[in-house]
Design an enzyme around this catalytic site. Structure first.
Site, PDB file in Angstrom:
ATOM      1  N   GLU A   1      48.888  21.835   4.616  1.00 19.64           N
ATOM      2  CA  GLU A   1      50.205  21.218   4.463  1.00 19.64           C
ATOM      3  C   GLU A   1      50.202  19.762   4.908  1.00 19.64           C
ATOM      4  O   GLU A   1      50.923  18.937   4.350  1.00 19.64           O
ATOM      5  CB  GLU A   1      51.258  22.022   5.227  1.00 19.64           C
ATOM      6  CG  GLU A   1      51.472  23.439   4.708  1.00 19.64           C
ATOM      7  CD  GLU A   1      51.790  23.494   3.216  1.00 19.64           C
ATOM      8  OE1 GLU A   1      52.373  22.528   2.682  1.00 19.64           O
ATOM      9  OE2 GLU A   1      51.445  24.511   2.589  1.00 19.64           O
TER      10      GLU A   1
ATOM     11  N   HIS B   1      49.340  17.490   2.101  1.00 20.54           N
ATOM     12  CA  HIS B   1      50.520  17.117   1.309  1.00 20.54           C
ATOM     13  C   HIS B   1      51.281  15.989   2.003  1.00 20.54           C
ATOM     14  O   HIS B   1      51.779  15.056   1.354  1.00 20.54           O
ATOM     15  CB  HIS B   1      51.448  18.315   1.155  1.00 20.54           C
ATOM     16  CG  HIS B   1      51.005  19.329   0.150  1.00 20.54           C
ATOM     17  ND1 HIS B   1      50.685  19.009  -1.151  1.00 20.54           N
ATOM     18  CD2 HIS B   1      50.858  20.683   0.252  1.00 20.54           C
ATOM     19  CE1 HIS B   1      50.358  20.112  -1.809  1.00 20.54           C
ATOM     20  NE2 HIS B   1      50.439  21.136  -0.978  1.00 20.54           N
TER      21      HIS B   1
END
Length: 701
Positions: free
Chosen positions: A494, A497
């Protein structure tokens, strides 16, 4: 237009009502007077969000009317740029509300979502089905060869034109009318699916009556289960919901086979329990409407329409990739099943393993083969230390640093930490919220979102406000927040991202997005550093002693990292197949039951009976909630890219090679969607990607 008139009437009523005590000013309707322009979350009410959304739509409608009624000939500036920049208030309000609706959802928020969903659908259609507006866009697009545009300007012109076409601008009036109906119904069905799944995940419980049932379960998980039971009015018992940090440890460590079976079936049957939150009919209606929409748009199936603008281009290309990996994955899974059967026999049993046995006995087989104990590793994987490792990698690769900010910074959630992200030249690159722990108001899974994307205003870069929202194992009264290797990889994922969001630098919002099957490249490549010895030495420290993880244990982690890839790959590809199989249908079978359809198609492919898709259709939010519709394959597609891209570092002998890192930042992280994904990748790598590294990393070559 009827709905738009309702919006405008409601907005005017909100703005002009003078009855009752004077209402505090709506913070959403002015600039946020806060550090870094972060929303003052605690000051914003549900009424403020509703008012802001209604007024935002009204304001954007007026901006669209101004573009349409401009007496000057259409130009790039007065039509394309004006379109790109309109709707500022609406984006601000929805950008503040949307992340909270996933991570801090309340009954009032869910009610507002249901109220606004058809209005947003109609508002969007009013823009992209506006004939006069499309005529102006088309006029600029048709003259593009004579314009002097930068690459980014050319890209947003192309993107906006295609957005109109793909939204139905070329349809007949009767087709447009039906498309509006479909879009409205789909928006409500997808929202219903998501809200059903949130309820099923957090309110489906398995209860243990005695401590004997929990033998083998780590003490931290026992403590968490006892607390959950007490919080739900059942003190003296142990309760598990369907958030992975709660149910996965049961499947991996608990000796009680009956309890494992109950948890397994409860998890995979979310949305398939025959109650008011059952989503089988919802899914069937979604698939039916998507197919009708695709046919309206001139396609034979929905996948064809969805994939056309992605890197894969065609459903056939997607199946070709999945098929290439499926056979070796199934073969590897069968090898693992033989290991599992051996472990079952060691215990004196003769039963054939079932799905609820897979994680438990695979963990035992892993220990037997590699002498590696996941519980021992967890002791070195404390959440705040893992974050230090994540920041270390980002600093080594890109020179960025992180300064935790607490004083006077608005917080939407007490457990979320806020950081100022500082670039190597000392400028502020972004604001980052790390929100790692589960709660009842947060949906399952892990994702990256933003309260504010990167943009430009009057020539000044507006920094993004980025959020990583995860469901990691939380601390208990007796132990800190110790994570599994899978959780650690998810945190690194994550954050990849987040890096993409930090570093994106585009002038126009219509150039910010990348293809769905490219978007996972920045996240998945970031996982590769998680278990590198140099990185482990930074963050993997025993929570009691502070001892750095021993090299002997690091070597065991490295040796065993590929073990279990048969199971992991099969469950992932199975879900990807299920997503594709439903969306390549050219006719919907009468009385479609999505669960039966899924099972039949996977049985035809020879999936081992002990493995289910990672998500079954009634809890498959990636596809049924929207976002990754006919696109769950994207993780595998992007893995071809990320594995090959990480090889670019390894080939230099330095996983932190500054020249390679700079190229990755320049050609992958920064450009947004100015170029297509393959162009960006080839700019970085100098050639097209190869699948070899993916197969090698998964132990299948």
């Amino acid at each position: 237009m009827k709905i738009m008139k309702q919006i405008m009437a409601a907005a005017v009523a909100i703005a002009t009502c003078g009855c009752g005590p004077e209402k505090p000013a709506n913070p959403l309707l002015s600039e946020f007077d806060t550090p870094h322009g972060i929303a003052p979350f605690s000051e914003i009410t549900i009424g403020d969000y509703r008012e802001g959304m209604l007024l935002g739509m009204e304001e954007q409608k007026a901006e669209i009317d101004a573009i349409v009624n401009n007496s000057d000939a259409p130009t790039f500036e007065n039509t394309i740029v004006a379109l790109d920049q309109c709707g500022k208030l609406l984006r601000k309000v929805r950008g503040t509300f949307s992340p909270l609706s996933s991570s801090n959802s309340t009954e009032d928020m869910r009610a507002l979502q249901k109220e606004m969903s058809p209005l947003f659908s109609a508002h969007n259609d009013d823009i992209y089905l506006n004939e006069k507006l499309f005529a102006r866009v088309k006029a600029v697009y048709d003259s593009r060869e004579s314009l002097t545009l930068t690459p980014e300007q050319a890209k947003i012109l192309e993107n906006i034109y295609k957005r109109f076409v793909n939204s139905g601008a070329n349809l007949t009036e009767e087709q447009k009318r039906r498309l509006r109906e479909i879009n409205k119904e789909l928006s409500m069905l997808q929202l219903t699916f998501s809200q059903n799944l949130l309820h099923e995940t957090n309110n489906t419980f398995v209860v243990a009556e005695s401590i004997e049932e929990l033998k083998g379960l780590p003490q931290a998980n026992i403590d968490a289960a006892a607390k959950m039971a007490a919080d739900n009015g059942q003190p003296g018992k142990w309760m598990f919901n369907m958030q992975r940090p709660s149910c996965n440890p049961v499947l991996q460590y608990c000796e009680n086979r009956d309890l494992r079976e109950k948890v397994y079936k409860a998890y995979y049957n979310r949305g398939n329990q025959g109650n008011e939150y059952d989503s089988k009919e919802v899914c069937a209606k979604i698939v039916t409407l998507r197919l009708e929409k695709a046919k309206l748009m001139g396609y034979s199936n929905y996948a064809q329409m969805a994939i056309e603008e992605r890197m894969a281009k065609t459903p056939e290309a997607v199946y070709a990739l999945l098929d290439q990996v499926w056979a070796p994955a199934v073969a590897k899974a069968k090898e693992e099943l033989d290991d599992i059967r051996a472990e079952i026999r060691k215990e004196g049993h003769s039963f054939e393993p079932a799905g609820w046995d897979y994680m438990y006995y695979l963990d035992k087989a892993k220990k037997a083969k590699f002498a590696v104990d996941e519980q021992e590793i967890r002791n070195y994987m404390e959440e705040s230390n893992v974050m230090k490792g994540i920041f270390y990698v980002a600093n080594k690769l890109y020179g960025i640093t992180f300064k935790e900010i607490t004083a006077d910074v608005p917080q939407y959630e007490p457990t979320a930490k806020a950081y100022e992200v500082i670039d190597r030249d000392g400028t502020t690159l972004a604001i980052f919220y790390s929100d790692n722990f589960p709660r009842e108001s947060k949906r399952a899974g892990a994702w990256c979102t933003s309260f504010r994307p990167q943009s430009y205003e009057n020539g000044k870069r507006i920094i993004p406000i980025v959020v990583n929202s995860c469901n990691m194992t939380a601390a208990t009264d007796n132990t800190p927040a110790l994570q599994s290797i899978d959780n650690v990889k998810t945190m690194f994922h994550e954050f990849g991202h987040a890096l993409h969001n930090f570093m994106r630098d585009v002038q126009y919002s219509s150039a910010s997005g990348v293809e769905r099957d490219f978007v996972e490249l920045p996240s998945q490549i970031n996982e590769h550093w998680a278990l590198e010895p140099e990185v482990l030495a930074i963050y993997a420290k025993h929570y009691r002693t502070g001892e750095v993880i021993p090299m002997e244990l690091v070597e065991k982690i490295q040796e065993s990292d590929k073990y279990g890839q048969g199971f992991a790959t099969v469950e992932y590809i199975a879900a990807s197949y299920s997503d594709m199989d439903l969306h390549v249908l050219t006719e919907i079978p009468e009385g479609l039951n999505v669960m039966d359809f899924e099972a039949e198609k996977l049985a035809e492919r020879g999936i081992p009976s002990q493995i289910l898709p990672r998500y079954r259709m009634t809890n498959f939010s990636h596809t049924m909630g929207g976002g990754y519709t006919a696109g769950y394959y994207s993780y595998m597609w992007a893995e071809v890219l990320d594995a090959d891209a990480f090889d670019a570092f390894k080939e230099t002998g330095d996983i932190f090679n500054p020249e390679v890192a700079e190229k990755f930042r320049k050609y992958v992280l920064t450009p947004g969607g100015i170029d297509d994904g393959m162009t960006m990748y080839m700019n970085f790598r100098g050639r097209e990607p190869k699948i070899d590294a993916l197969l090698r990393n998964r132990g299948m070559q």
